[in-house]
Structure formats: C-alpha cells, structure tokens
Scaffold this active site. Structure first.
Site, PDB file in Angstrom:
ATOM      1  N   HIS A 103      75.214  41.031 -55.574  1.00 26.58           N
ATOM      2  CA  HIS A 103      74.519  40.680 -56.817  1.00 26.58           C
ATOM      3  C   HIS A 103      73.217  41.445 -56.966  1.00 26.58           C
ATOM      4  O   HIS A 103      72.684  42.034 -56.010  1.00 26.58           O
ATOM      5  CB  HIS A 103      74.230  39.179 -56.829  1.00 26.58           C
ATOM      6  CG  HIS A 103      73.349  38.740 -55.680  1.00 26.58           C
ATOM      7  ND1 HIS A 103      71.979  38.907 -55.675  1.00 26.58           N
ATOM      8  CD2 HIS A 103      73.659  38.165 -54.496  1.00 26.58           C
ATOM      9  CE1 HIS A 103      71.489  38.447 -54.557  1.00 26.58           C
ATOM     10  NE2 HIS A 103      72.487  37.993 -53.804  1.00 26.58           N
ATOM     11  N   GLU A 113      77.544  32.717 -50.696  1.00 20.68           N
ATOM     12  CA  GLU A 113      76.766  33.264 -49.587  1.00 20.68           C
ATOM     13  C   GLU A 113      76.825  32.324 -48.382  1.00 20.68           C
ATOM     14  O   GLU A 113      77.177  31.141 -48.493  1.00 20.68           O
ATOM     15  CB  GLU A 113      75.314  33.474 -50.031  1.00 20.68           C
ATOM     16  CG  GLU A 113      74.365  34.018 -48.967  1.00 20.68           C
ATOM     17  CD  GLU A 113      74.776  35.375 -48.404  1.00 20.68           C
ATOM     18  OE1 GLU A 113      75.842  35.433 -47.748  1.00 20.68           O
ATOM     19  OE2 GLU A 113      74.013  36.349 -48.575  1.00 20.68           O
TER      20      GLU A 113
END
Length: 222
Positions: A10, A83
């Site tokens: 990201h 994550e």
C-alpha cells in the site's frame, strides 16, 4: 509462459512517515500515499493486470481502489491479506518498542517464527495468506491471459513471497523491507515431472507448481 503474480504494498500512511508500527490498526493513506497509489496504477498498465484482490485494511483497500480505477477493473477484498498483527507493539513508534525491550525488534526481524507479545509471526502470516494464491491458481480461469495483483502490506508480502518460494524458516529474513507501493513480482511454472508438459499446468495443486522471483522491492520513486 507461466502465471504472473504481483504483490503490491500500500501507499504511505502517516504511521509510515513517523516510523510508528501499524500492524492491523486501520490507518488511512497520507496525501503522499494517494499520489503513490495513482503512480502505481499507471505502472500496473505495463503488466497486463486482469484481476485485483486486496487486504480489507483501509490503507491497502484504498490503494487497490485507486489502481483498479486506473485499470478499469473490479476489486475483490480478502481479510487473509491483512498485515501481521503486532500485538502489544501496535501504535508504538520504533523508539518506544526499543525502549520497552531493547533488541526485540531486531530479534523479530531475524526470526520468522517469533512473534511480538500477543501478535503473529511471519510463519503465521504466511500460513493464512498462502491459501489466497492457491485458491486463485485453482479457480481463476483468466490467469493465463494476464497478471494477478494482490494489494497488501510489507510484512504480509514478505512472508507470502518467502512461502511461495519455498524458503526455509531461517531464510525468511533475506528479503529486506518493502517500500510503499513497491512490489514483489513472481512467476508460477509447472513443476517438472518426467513425461509431463513443461509449458502448461496439468494441475494447479501447490505441489505441482514452482514459483520464481522476478523482482523484489521494485517500483517508482516519488
């Protein structure tokens, strides 16, 4: 030849910019992160992406939405691409963690089976993320015609790349950290079998697939 997989981190968040540990905290892209995502979308045109799947966390999902808009593609979301859960470290700066437990972050970086207090190890992350790829290999009919893009997080991408390549536990730390909107690019080829075709997948079972790393930490610098 083979099937191409791109794992894209990201764009930047304020946590990234201030060296604060996010884990599964749901942070947003910074202004810089939005610009990075737009540039990544233009770069993805070069790779013939035909399918995008993203982590559900906002920083990855927003990056994926921007890329998908550039490419004119739909977006799927999968929580298994989240994550690493960093447990008690989430929300703390690197310096704060180092003050609490000197050397703990270095130990974590160099030991894939070790997890922060109440968190996940890289091996844990690899085990939950790998099925996303295996399921796409078995079910996505359009893969041979273009690349699949997974938009996720640095720790997840590192763990998943290591797992796909079949690295041993002690080899996971060989992949250095991934920059914002940089990528890991891999290619899947049929694993060699005596008498079998070397150019077509007779099976997409994980044991019949060999993954190769084409690029690591590649992207645009803004």
């Amino acid at each position: 030849m083979g099937r191409r997989l791109i794992l894209l981190r990201h764009g930047q968040t304020e946590y990234n910019a201030t060296r604060r540990m996010q884990g599964q905290l749901d942070t947003e892209l910074s202004t810089t992160g939005v610009e990075q995502a737009r540039a990544a979308g233009l770069l993805m045109r070069e790779f013939g992406v035909t399918k995008i799947v993203s982590s559900d966390l906002a920083r990855a999902r927003r990056t994926a939405e921007i890329v998908a808009a550039v490419l004119g593609l739909d977006l799927a979301v999968d929580t298994r691409l989240r994550e690493t859960h960093l447990g008690d470290w989430q929300g703390k700066t690197h310096a704060e963690v180092d003050t609490i437990d000197t050397g703990a972050r270095a130990h974590w970086r160099n030991n894939a089976a070790w997890a922060p207090p109440q968190g996940e190890s890289r091996l844990d992350v690899a085990r939950r993320a790998r099925p996303v790829v295996d399921e796409l290999m078995a079910t996505y009919d359009g893969w041979d015609d273009g690349a699949v893009l997974l938009v996720a997080h640095g720790g997840t991408i590192s763990a998943l790349t290591s797992n796909l390549l079949g690295l041993e536990e002690h080899q996971y730390p060989l992949l250095k950290s991934l920059g914002n909107t940089n990528m890991s690019r891999l290619r899947a080829m049929p694993r060699y079998r005596e008498g079998a075709s070397s150019s077509h997948f007779d099976s997409t079972a994980p044991e019949d697939v060999q993954w190769y790393l084409e690029a690591w930490n590649q992207g645009l610098s803004l």
